[in-house]
Design a protein around this motif. Structure first.
Motif, short mmCIF file in Angstrom:
data_model
loop_
_atom_site.label_atom_id
_atom_site.label_comp_id
_atom_site.label_asym_id
_atom_site.label_seq_id
_atom_site.Cartn_x
_atom_site.Cartn_y
_atom_site.Cartn_z
N ASP A 159 0.66 -1.35 0.09
CA ASP A 159 -0.08 0.06 0.16
C ASP A 159 0.98 1.34 -0.01
O ASP A 159 0.51 2.39 0.18
CB ASP A 159 -0.99 -0.03 1.08
N HIS A 160 2.11 0.92 -0.05
CA HIS A 160 3.08 2.00 -0.25
C HIS A 160 4.39 1.60 -0.93
O HIS A 160 4.53 0.46 -1.05
CB HIS A 160 3.40 2.73 1.15
N ASP A 161 5.19 2.64 -1.47
CA ASP A 161 6.37 2.55 -1.88
C ASP A 161 7.42 2.75 -0.88
O ASP A 161 8.00 3.87 -0.79
CB ASP A 161 6.66 2.96 -3.26
N THR A 162 8.16 1.75 -0.21
CA THR A 162 8.95 2.07 0.65
C THR A 162 10.60 1.57 0.01
O THR A 162 11.51 1.95 0.90
CB THR A 162 8.81 1.33 1.98
N LYS A 164 14.13 2.02 -1.77
CA LYS A 164 15.13 3.18 -2.22
C LYS A 164 15.88 3.01 -3.58
O LYS A 164 15.33 2.10 -4.20
CB LYS A 164 16.38 3.07 -1.43
N PRO A 165 15.87 4.12 -4.20
CA PRO A 165 16.32 4.08 -5.61
C PRO A 165 17.62 3.21 -5.68
O PRO A 165 18.44 3.10 -4.91
CB PRO A 165 16.48 5.53 -5.90
N VAL A 166 17.87 3.07 -7.15
CA VAL A 166 19.32 2.59 -7.59
C VAL A 166 20.56 3.31 -6.80
O VAL A 166 20.33 4.64 -6.87
CB VAL A 166 19.38 2.66 -9.27
N GLY A 167 21.35 2.56 -6.56
CA GLY A 167 22.56 3.23 -5.82
C GLY A 167 22.56 3.12 -4.34
O GLY A 167 23.40 3.28 -3.66
N TYR A 168 21.43 2.73 -3.78
CA TYR A 168 21.02 2.73 -2.27
C TYR A 168 20.66 1.35 -2.04
O TYR A 168 20.23 0.50 -2.78
CB TYR A 168 19.97 3.59 -1.99
N TRP A 169 21.05 0.93 -0.58
CA TRP A 169 20.95 -0.44 -0.13
C TRP A 169 19.46 -0.57 0.58
O TRP A 169 18.98 0.49 1.25
CB TRP A 169 21.79 -0.71 0.76
N ASN A 170 18.75 -1.65 0.32
CA ASN A 170 17.37 -1.86 0.85
C ASN A 170 17.39 -2.87 1.86
O ASN A 170 18.07 -4.02 1.68
CB ASN A 170 16.44 -2.17 -0.25
N GLN A 171 16.77 -2.78 3.05
CA GLN A 171 16.69 -3.77 4.13
C GLN A 171 15.34 -4.53 3.96
O GLN A 171 14.41 -4.02 4.02
CB GLN A 171 16.97 -3.10 5.43
N VAL A 172 15.69 -5.66 4.06
CA VAL A 172 14.49 -6.74 4.24
C VAL A 172 14.49 -7.59 5.33
O VAL A 172 15.46 -7.93 5.69
CB VAL A 172 14.75 -7.70 2.83
N HIS A 173 13.41 -7.74 5.84
CA HIS A 173 13.02 -8.72 6.78
C HIS A 173 11.82 -9.55 6.53
O HIS A 173 10.74 -9.09 6.24
CB HIS A 173 12.90 -7.81 8.16
N ILE A 174 12.17 -10.97 6.59
CA ILE A 174 11.01 -11.89 6.27
C ILE A 174 11.01 -12.73 7.58
O ILE A 174 11.81 -13.20 8.01
CB ILE A 174 11.37 -12.78 4.81
N ILE A 175 9.63 -13.09 7.81
CA ILE A 175 9.28 -13.62 8.92
C ILE A 175 8.38 -14.66 8.59
O ILE A 175 7.22 -14.38 7.83
CB ILE A 175 8.55 -12.78 10.04
N ASN A 186 12.63 -1.98 4.21
CA ASN A 186 13.17 -0.74 4.85
C ASN A 186 12.19 -0.25 6.04
O ASN A 186 11.83 1.02 6.16
CB ASN A 186 12.94 0.53 3.82
N GLY A 187 12.10 -1.33 7.03
CA GLY A 187 11.29 -0.84 8.36
C GLY A 187 9.58 -0.85 8.16
O GLY A 187 8.91 -0.58 9.02
N ARG A 188 9.23 -0.98 6.92
CA ARG A 188 7.82 -1.04 6.64
C ARG A 188 7.13 -2.21 6.17
O ARG A 188 7.88 -2.96 5.33
CB ARG A 188 7.26 0.20 5.92
N GLN A 189 6.11 -2.75 6.48
CA GLN A 189 5.43 -3.94 6.09
C GLN A 189 4.88 -3.90 4.79
O GLN A 189 3.88 -2.85 4.62
CB GLN A 189 4.53 -4.39 7.16
N THR A 190 5.23 -4.84 3.94
CA THR A 190 4.66 -4.33 2.47
C THR A 190 3.66 -5.77 2.21
O THR A 190 3.14 -5.66 1.13
CB THR A 190 5.82 -4.66 1.44
N ALA A 191 3.68 -6.88 3.00
CA ALA A 191 2.73 -7.97 3.02
C ALA A 191 2.55 -8.81 4.01
O ALA A 191 3.68 -8.93 4.74
CB ALA A 191 3.12 -8.69 1.53
N GLN A 192 1.36 -9.44 4.33
CA GLN A 192 1.22 -10.15 5.46
C GLN A 192 0.28 -11.04 4.83
O GLN A 192 -0.77 -10.73 4.49
CB GLN A 192 0.79 -9.49 6.59
N PHE A 193 0.42 -12.29 5.19
CA PHE A 193 -0.50 -13.42 4.39
C PHE A 193 -0.31 -14.79 5.21
O PHE A 193 0.64 -15.02 5.87
CB PHE A 193 -0.35 -13.70 3.01
N SER A 194 -1.47 -15.53 5.14
CA SER A 194 -1.40 -16.91 5.70
C SER A 194 -1.53 -17.92 4.49
O SER A 194 -2.60 -18.01 3.78
CB SER A 194 -2.50 -17.01 6.84
N LEU A 195 -0.55 -18.64 4.39
CA LEU A 195 -0.51 -19.66 3.40
C LEU A 195 -1.73 -20.66 3.49
O LEU A 195 -1.94 -21.32 4.31
CB LEU A 195 0.49 -20.35 3.11
#
Length: 242
Positions: A159-162, A164-175, A186-195
């Motif tokens: 629901d948002h674009d968090t 970072k552009p080319v040349g920058y590092w993006n931080q991922v956290h998957i649980i 980058n510190g914001r949730q982009t998806a949550q689901f239950s398989l």
């Protein structure tokens, strides 16, 4: 999938468990100072461990192969897609876990992070689910909101674009805990689901994966990185088993 662009192969020197390279042509190269991979003291105490230490690629192999081919290698301490080599996967399989890593994409580049995949199909897309890695500003795949960076690829639109552009590092956290999965960029949730849930099933039936019966059914599998024909770098790849 996009066709792979023809690229000049870099010189690659192979030592046991290690690929070192000297890039050539017009390929961008990361600065050596960018690719630190050590765990913090807090991470060590919590039980996190590295899947890539900046030198050895022993924990990875090419999809459908016993070893890692030279399409991927170590560039100044980062794990990099160098030229056509196919997807790569961890030798280990993981069930309940947290995964953290950082990625940097090349201009108009595309890649992805898979979890809980196996090798029953021709690619990780036949079983594993993907968090998209993309240059949202330069790649045409961004026209589809479910194909943008951080998305649960072809399933859930952030629901948002968090990103970072080319040349920058993006931080991922998957649980991933049982069927419950969260994607963070980058510190914001982009998806949550239950398989397997009714909501997930409805999304699956409308996706490009609807004809792949093993897709999203595994609660344990390999972690993978996608070769989509573009230069991409990964660093600080670490996992915490739960």
């Amino acid at each position: 999938m996009l066709s792979v662009r023809t690229k000049m192969r870099p010189a690659v020197f192979i030592y046991p468990g290690l690929l070192l390279l000297a890039a050539c042509g017009s390929d961008p190269v990361v600065d050596p100072g960018e690719c630190a991979n050590a765990l913090s003291m807090e991470e060590q105490q919590a039980g996190w461990r590295l899947l890539f230490d900046g030198q050895s690629l022993d924990q990875w192999r090419s999809y459908g192969e016993q070893e890692l081919n030279t399409g991927w290698g170590v560039e100044n301490g980062c794990l990099a897609r160098l030229y056509r080599g196919g997807d790569i996967i961890t030798r280990e399989q993981f069930g309940d876990f947290e995964l953290k890593l950082e990625w940097r994409i090349s201009a108009a580049g595309n890649s992805g992070i898979f979890i809980r995949g196996d090798e029953s199909g021709s690619s990780m897309h036949h079983s594993g689910v993907e968090m998209q890695v993309l240059d949202n500003a330069g790649h045409r795949d961004a026209r589809d909101p479910s194909h943008r960076s951080g998305a649960y690829y072809d399933m859930i639109v952030p629901d948002h674009d968090t990103s970072k552009p080319v040349g920058y590092w993006n931080q991922v956290h998957i649980i991933a805990l049982g069927p419950a999965v969260e994607f963070w960029l980058n510190g914001r949730q982009t998806a949550q689901f239950s398989l397997g849930s009714p909501r997930w099933q409805a999304l699956y039936e409308q996706s490009k994966f609807a004809d792949r019966p093993r897709y999203g059914t595994l609660l344990k599998g390999h972690i993978g990185l996608q070769d989509h024909g573009d230069k991409v770098w990964y660093r600080k790849i670490r996992v915490l088993e739960r």
